[in-house]
Design an enzyme around this catalytic site. Structure first.
Site, PDB file in Angstrom:
ATOM      1  N   GLU A 166       0.823  -1.199   0.000  1.00  0.00           N
ATOM      2  CA  GLU A 166       0.000   0.000   0.000  1.00  0.00           C
ATOM      3  C   GLU A 166       0.859   1.250   0.000  1.00  0.00           C
ATOM      4  O   GLU A 166       1.948   1.259   0.559  1.00  0.00           O
ATOM      5  CB  GLU A 166      -0.836   0.041   1.280  1.00  0.00           C
ATOM      6  CG  GLU A 166      -1.876  -1.036   1.341  1.00  0.00           C
ATOM      7  CD  GLU A 166      -2.659  -0.978   2.647  1.00  0.00           C
ATOM      8  OE1 GLU A 166      -2.594   0.047   3.357  1.00  0.00           O
ATOM      9  OE2 GLU A 166      -3.327  -1.972   2.940  1.00  0.00           O
ATOM     10  N   CYS A 174       3.046   8.814   1.234  1.00  0.00           N
ATOM     11  CA  CYS A 174       3.345   7.923   2.358  1.00  0.00           C
ATOM     12  C   CYS A 174       3.638   6.556   1.760  1.00  0.00           C
ATOM     13  O   CYS A 174       2.786   5.970   1.099  1.00  0.00           O
ATOM     14  CB  CYS A 174       2.143   7.856   3.304  1.00  0.00           C
ATOM     15  SG  CYS A 174       2.363   6.640   4.625  1.00  0.00           S
ATOM     16  N   CYS A 184       5.275  -6.648   8.127  1.00  0.00           N
ATOM     17  CA  CYS A 184       6.155  -6.098   9.162  1.00  0.00           C
ATOM     18  C   CYS A 184       6.260  -7.139  10.264  1.00  0.00           C
ATOM     19  O   CYS A 184       5.334  -7.909  10.494  1.00  0.00           O
ATOM     20  CB  CYS A 184       5.545  -4.811   9.729  1.00  0.00           C
ATOM     21  SG  CYS A 184       6.609  -3.974  10.929  1.00  0.00           S
ATOM     22  N   CYS A 211       3.474  -4.428  16.644  1.00  0.00           N
ATOM     23  CA  CYS A 211       2.736  -3.427  17.428  1.00  0.00           C
ATOM     24  C   CYS A 211       1.259  -3.833  17.456  1.00  0.00           C
ATOM     25  O   CYS A 211       0.683  -4.174  16.426  1.00  0.00           O
ATOM     26  CB  CYS A 211       2.925  -2.036  16.837  1.00  0.00           C
ATOM     27  SG  CYS A 211       4.666  -1.559  16.794  1.00  0.00           S
ATOM     28  N   CYS A 245      -1.626  -2.332  15.052  1.00  0.00           N
ATOM     29  CA  CYS A 245      -1.255  -2.040  13.665  1.00  0.00           C
ATOM     30  C   CYS A 245      -1.605  -3.207  12.757  1.00  0.00           C
ATOM     31  O   CYS A 245      -1.220  -4.354  13.025  1.00  0.00           O
ATOM     32  CB  CYS A 245       0.236  -1.729  13.589  1.00  0.00           C
ATOM     33  SG  CYS A 245       0.804  -1.436  11.910  1.00  0.00           S
ATOM     34  N   CYS A 270      -2.890   1.801   8.395  1.00  0.00           N
ATOM     35  CA  CYS A 270      -1.786   1.007   7.879  1.00  0.00           C
ATOM     36  C   CYS A 270      -2.124  -0.454   7.632  1.00  0.00           C
ATOM     37  O   CYS A 270      -2.443  -1.188   8.551  1.00  0.00           O
ATOM     38  CB  CYS A 270      -0.635   1.081   8.871  1.00  0.00           C
ATOM     39  SG  CYS A 270      -0.498   2.696   9.603  1.00  0.00           S
TER      40      CYS A 270
HETATM   41  N1  SAH Z   1       7.356   0.990  11.596  1.00  0.00           N
HETATM   42  C1  SAH Z   1       7.373   2.414  11.634  1.00  0.00           C
HETATM   43  C2  SAH Z   1       6.654   3.085  10.475  1.00  0.00           C
HETATM   44  C3  SAH Z   1       5.339   2.523  10.053  1.00  0.00           C
HETATM   45  S1  SAH Z   1       3.950   2.803  11.113  1.00  0.00           S
HETATM   46  C4  SAH Z   1       6.832   2.914  12.974  1.00  0.00           C
HETATM   47  O1  SAH Z   1       6.433   2.097  13.779  1.00  0.00           O
HETATM   48  O2  SAH Z   1       6.871   4.107  13.219  1.00  0.00           O
HETATM   49  C5  SAH Z   1       3.635   4.533  11.046  1.00  0.00           C
HETATM   50  C6  SAH Z   1       2.874   5.062  12.253  1.00  0.00           C
HETATM   51  O3  SAH Z   1       1.498   4.638  12.209  1.00  0.00           O
HETATM   52  C7  SAH Z   1       3.415   4.571  13.567  1.00  0.00           C
HETATM   53  O4  SAH Z   1       3.435   5.617  14.503  1.00  0.00           O
HETATM   54  C8  SAH Z   1       2.401   3.527  13.961  1.00  0.00           C
HETATM   55  O5  SAH Z   1       2.465   3.252  15.318  1.00  0.00           O
HETATM   56  C9  SAH Z   1       1.118   4.173  13.491  1.00  0.00           C
HETATM   57  N2  SAH Z   1      -0.022   3.265  13.370  1.00  0.00           N
HETATM   58  C10 SAH Z   1      -0.042   1.985  12.983  1.00  0.00           C
HETATM   59  N3  SAH Z   1      -1.301   1.489  13.027  1.00  0.00           N
HETATM   60  C11 SAH Z   1      -2.095   2.482  13.449  1.00  0.00           C
HETATM   61  C12 SAH Z   1      -3.480   2.595  13.722  1.00  0.00           C
HETATM   62  N4  SAH Z   1      -4.313   1.567  13.550  1.00  0.00           N
HETATM   63  N5  SAH Z   1      -3.943   3.779  14.169  1.00  0.00           N
HETATM   64  C13 SAH Z   1      -3.110   4.842  14.341  1.00  0.00           C
HETATM   65  N6  SAH Z   1      -1.789   4.796  14.104  1.00  0.00           N
HETATM   66  C14 SAH Z   1      -1.280   3.628  13.671  1.00  0.00           C
END
Ligand code: SAH
Length: 347
Positions: A97, A110, A117, A121, A124, A338
Site C-alpha cells: 500500500e 506515504c 512487518c 505493534c 497495527c 496502515c
Molecule cells: N514501523 C514504523 C513506520 C510505520 S507505522 C513505525 O512504527 O513508526 C507509522 C505510524 O502509524 C506509527 O506511529 C504507527 O504506530 C502508526 N499506526 C499503525 N497502526 C495504526 C493505527 N491503527 N492507528 C493509528 N496509528 C497507527
C-alpha cells in the site's frame, strides 16, 4: 550488488547515480549517459525505447542488459478529502500500500518500506501477517513515481510511514533517501522527508551519524516500559531509556527536533495520569508530540478516545511546554489505517 548476482537483469531504478555510472562504464559507454538515463527513470519513463536522447544501439544494449522495475495500480480509493490510497501489485506478485495526501504545501507520499512487518505493534494492521520481505530502494522510489503519474503532480514531501519498519531495512532505506534527494532525480529535500520508526535505538544512532536533515518520528505510544512493552514489543529489546538516549543523541548530532507519535487508544494509554507521566519523560527533550486517535483495525479491540479526552490529553502536555498537535485524520472511510487495504485483498 544483490540484483546482479541473481540471473535477473538489474533494476536501474534501484541504482544511485554513482552506481549507474559504474554500470554504464562497465558496458563500455561514456559516463555522462548515466545522468541522462537517471533523469529519464526519475521522470517515470518505463522503457529504454522512450529515452530519445540515447543512440538506438545504446537503448537496445540497455534493454538486453537491464530493466526498469515497475508496479501496477490494482486499486485506488479516494476519500472525500482527496486522500488517495493505492494497492500496488509488485512484479513478484506481492501487494503493498501507498497513500498520497494533499496539504497546503503540496502532495505528500506515504510509502511502505517492507511487505508486511515483524514488529508486532498491537494496534497495527501491517504486522498481522508478519513480514514477507524487504522492499528495495527501487521499489520505494517506484511507489512515489506511480503516485506522481496518477496525480499528474509532483510530490513535495515523503513520509516513510507505510507498512514496515524502515530501520530494519536500513541499507535500502538509506539508498532510497540518497536517490530521491538527488538533484537529477525527483529532488525532494531532506527536510521534506520524515522517517518513522518504532524505536530501533542503535539504528537511530547510526542515522544520526549520517547527519541527514530528515525529520525523525518515533512511535512512542506509552511513557513507561511496563505499558510500552505491551503495545510496542520492540521495547523489550530497546527500553525507553535506551530509546530516549538515542533520540537525544539524534538531536545533539543533527540539531533536529524529534517527533514523538502517540496513538491514543481508549482505556489503554489515554489516561490523564499517563499524559502527566509523558510530560515528565519528555521534559528535557527538544521534541514535538503528535497525538493520533487510533484508527480501528478489524478484529482488534482498540478504539479511539472521545474528542474531549484527546483534547484534555493535549492540554496537559501543552501546559508543560511541550509542543503538541493532533494529527488531522485524512482518508477516513478508505481503509487508510496502515495495512488494512492489503489485508482485505489477501483474504
Ligand atoms: N514501523 C514504523 C513506520 C510505520 S507505522 C513505525 O512504527 O513508526 C507509522 C505510524 O502509524 C506509527 O506511529 C504507527 O504506530 C502508526 N499506526 C499503525 N497502526 C495504526 C493505527 N491503527 N492507528 C493509528 N496509528 C497507527
Amino acid at each position: 550488488m544483490k540484483a546482479r548476482l541473481s540471473k535477473e537483469k538489474p533494476d536501474l531504478k534501484a541504482f544511485t547515480l554513482e552506481e549507474l555510472e559504474s554500470f554504464i562504464r562497465a558496458l563500455g559507454q561514456p559516463r555522462y549517459r548515466a545522468a541522462q538515463i537517471y533523469s529519464w527513470i526519475h521522470k517515470g519513463v518505463k522503457e529504454f525505447e522512450q529515452m530519445t536522447d540515447l543512440p538506438r544501439e545504446l537503448r537496445e544494449l540497455l534493454a538486453n542488459q537491464a530493466r526498469i522495475g515497475k508496479m501496477e495500480i490494482s486499486e485506488v480509493r479516494v476519500s472525500r478529502d482527496g486522500t488517495r490510497k493505492y494497492l500496488l501489485a509488485l512484479e513478484d506478485g506481492n501487494a503493498i500500500e501507498a497513500v498520497s495526501m494533499e496539504h497546503r504545501y503540496g502532495w505528500t507520499a506515504c510509502i511502505s518500506t517492507q511487505i508486511g512487518c515483524r514488529m508486532g505493534c498491537r494496534f497495527c494492521a501491517s504486522t498481522i501477517g508478519g513480514i514477507v520481505r524487504d522492499l528495495t530502494a527501487g521499489e520505494m522510489l517506484e511507489q512515489v513515481l506511480v503516485m506522481q503519474g496518477d496525480l499528474g503532480r509532483r510530490v513535495s514531501n515523503i513520509v516513510l510511514m507505510g507498512s514496515g519498519e524502515p530501520l530494519e531495512n536500513y541499507d535500502e532505506t538509506m539508498k532510497f533517501l540518497e536517490i530521491v534527494n538527488h538533484p537529477r532525480g525527483i529532488n525532494v529535500g531532506m527536510r521534506r522527508i520524515t522517517l518513522s520508526t518504532c524505536g530501533i535505538a542503535p539504528a537511530i544512532r547510526d542515522l544520526a551519524d549520517r547527519r541527514l536533515q530528515i525529520t525523525l518520528a518515533v512511535s512512542l505510544h506509552a511513557p513507561n516500559d511496563e505499558l510500552r512493552d505491551r503495545i510496542v514489543p520492540v521495547n523489550r529489546r530497546y527500553p525507553l531509556r535506551t530509546l530516549l538516549d538515542a533520540c537525544r543523541y539524534y538531536t545533539e548530532t543533527t540539531g533536529r527536533r524529534v517527533t514523538f507519535e502517540y496513538a491514543l487508544i481508549e482505556g489503554l494509554n489515554d489516561s490523564l495520569e499517563l499524559a502527566r507521566e509523558l510530560g515528565r519523560v519528555l521534559r528535557d527533550m527538544l521534541c514535538h508530540v503528535n497525538l493520533i486517535p487510533v484508527n480501528p483495525v478489524d478484529d482488534r479491540p482498540y478504539r479511539p478516545p472521545t474528542r474531549e479526552r484527546v483534547h484534555a490529553f493535549q492540554n496537559i502536555l501543552q501546559e508543560r511546554g511541550i509542543p503538541v498537535t493532533i494529527r488531522r485524520s485524512l482518508g477516513g472511510g478508505i481503509d487508510a489505517a496502515c495495512g488494512q487495504l492489503r489485508r482485505r485483498h489477501l483474504r
